[in-house]
Write an enzyme that holds these catalytic residues in place. Structure first.
Site, PDB file in Angstrom:
ATOM      1  N   HIS A   1       0.833  -1.212   0.000  1.00  0.00           N
ATOM      2  CA  HIS A   1       0.000   0.000   0.000  1.00  0.00           C
ATOM      3  C   HIS A   1       0.873   1.271   0.000  1.00  0.00           C
ATOM      4  O   HIS A   1       0.893   2.036   0.968  1.00  0.00           O
ATOM      5  CB  HIS A   1      -0.872  -0.056   1.263  1.00  0.00           C
TER       6      HIS A   1
ATOM      7  N   GLU B   1      -0.849   1.790  -5.128  1.00  0.00           N
ATOM      8  CA  GLU B   1      -0.690   0.520  -4.408  1.00  0.00           C
ATOM      9  C   GLU B   1      -0.672  -0.643  -5.403  1.00  0.00           C
ATOM     10  O   GLU B   1      -1.433  -0.640  -6.381  1.00  0.00           O
ATOM     11  CB  GLU B   1      -1.861   0.351  -3.424  1.00  0.00           C
TER      12      GLU B   1
HETATM   13  O1  TA6 Z   1      -6.190   2.817  -0.537  1.00  0.00           O
HETATM   14  C1  TA6 Z   1      -7.247   1.951  -0.499  1.00  0.00           C
HETATM   15  C2  TA6 Z   1      -7.912   2.017   0.864  1.00  0.00           C
HETATM   16  O2  TA6 Z   1      -8.647   0.842   1.084  1.00  0.00           O
HETATM   17  C3  TA6 Z   1      -8.793   3.257   0.959  1.00  0.00           C
HETATM   18  O3  TA6 Z   1     -10.168   2.922   0.789  1.00  0.00           O
HETATM   19  C4  TA6 Z   1      -8.486   3.801   2.360  1.00  0.00           C
HETATM   20  O4  TA6 Z   1      -9.292   3.157   3.323  1.00  0.00           O
HETATM   21  C5  TA6 Z   1      -7.021   3.446   2.468  1.00  0.00           C
HETATM   22  O5  TA6 Z   1      -6.938   2.131   1.931  1.00  0.00           O
HETATM   23  C6  TA6 Z   1      -6.419   3.581   3.836  1.00  0.00           C
HETATM   24  O6  TA6 Z   1      -6.874   2.559   4.677  1.00  0.00           O
HETATM   25  P1  TA6 Z   1      -6.381   2.569   6.230  1.00  0.00           P
HETATM   26  O7  TA6 Z   1      -7.031   1.356   6.850  1.00  0.00           O
HETATM   27  O8  TA6 Z   1      -4.876   2.454   6.211  1.00  0.00           O
HETATM   28  O9  TA6 Z   1      -6.828   3.875   6.791  1.00  0.00           O
END
Ligand code: TA6
Length: 283
Positions: free
Chosen positions: A154, A256
């Site tokens: 990510h 990501e």
């Molecule tokens: O980047 C994709 C995602 O699933 C977004 O929807 C947002 O929730 C992000 O990840 C961050 O997630 P987190 O659980 O690290 O706040």
């Protein structure tokens, strides 16, 4: 050179320095926090508001989402993005060569992980830091029954000004627009961010981020990650995130590398898969 220090209680960080780059890697989460090629500015975004507390995800760098990406498909009470970014990994190997430093971390199933996800596994992450940054994520089923996972690296990329950023490589690629009722769409032209952006692009294509305010490009290449997820929380969601500054959305873009819900990975007993991410800086 690799040095280890305690960044917060229970949080050991490896600091890498070689002729090509400096980098920082947290054993908690198995998370690259920083990567800066020699003579260049920081490539990864790390929120100064991030908590470094066990049980909470570190906001920035390259979180490892495994064995599920996003919310758990059946049980919303389970942690978003899986278990491994909330787990302390084991240092398996440090190897220094003429052109890079390689650090391999490992994460094995435990009674605690089995209580949340009833499978046995070994995940290793080889982090190769030189003029480029390469991550190799190897997932192995060490149990006696098949399992399926979704996953992602990510990556939070640092940008000088999100308003002057464009991303090429996704033209004409189909995507699921999570920020717009999961509508299925197709990318037209280069991607520019002008509001909350949360998209799962279905493709293996490499992406090039043009950070024109910093006069640099960041290329994201991948192998066996069939999806590219692009995320910027923009104004309202930035304000709602406690571990993220209200204006941080201007300084980051997540590109990501993942295998999301439409591309679940099945591993039979003793099977492994190695997925790779490479981040390269250009001018
Ligand atoms: O980047 C994709 C995602 O699933 C977004 O929807 C947002 O929730 C992000 O990840 C961050 O997630 P987190 O659980 O690290 O706040």
């Amino acid at each position: 050179m690799v040095q280890f220090r305690v960044k917060a209680p229970g949080m050991t960080v490896a600091s890498v320095s070689n002729a090509f780059c400096v980098a920082e890697i947290s054993l908690y989460g198995g998370q690259v926090l920083s990567f800066r090629p020699k003579g260049r500015t920081e490539v990864l975004f790390l929120s100064v508001e991030s908590s470094f507390e066990r049980g909470k995800a570190i906001r920035g760098g390259i979180p490892v989402c495994w064995p599920w990406f996003g919310p758990h498909p059946e049980n919303p009470a389970l942690p978003q993005h899986g278990l491994l970014r909330l787990t302390t990994w084991i240092l398996a190997e440090v190897r220094e060569t003429d052109d890079h430093t390689a650090i391999t971390l490992e994460c094995l199933s435990t009674p605690e992980t089995r209580a949340l996800w009833p499978h046995d596994f070994k995940v290793s992450l080889a982090i190769i830091a030189g003029k480029d940054l390469t991550l190799r994520l190897t997932s192995t089923n060490t149990g006696t029954a098949p399992f399926t996972v979704t996953d992602a690296l990510h990556t939070y990329l640092a940008v000088a000004d999100i308003g002057a950023v464009s991303v090429s490589g996704l033209e004409n690629v189909r995507y699921t627009d999570t920020a717009d009722r999961a509508a299925e769409k197709t990318q037209s032209g280069a991607l520019r961010v002008t509001g909350e952006t949360d998209r799962v692009y279905h493709g293996e294509e490499a992406c090039i981020l043009y950070d024109s305010a910093a006069s640099r490009t960041i290329t994201v290449e991948k192998k066996r990650f069939p999806d590219t997820i692009v995320w910027n929380p923009w104004i309202e969601r930035s304000r709602a995130l406690k571990d993220f500054g209200d204006l941080d959305y201007k300084k980051m873009l997540c590109i990501e590398s993942g295998a999301a819900a439409g591309h679940r990975i099945r591993l039979d007993p003793s099977m492994s898969i190695t997925q790779e991410l490479k981040i390269r800086i250009g001018c």
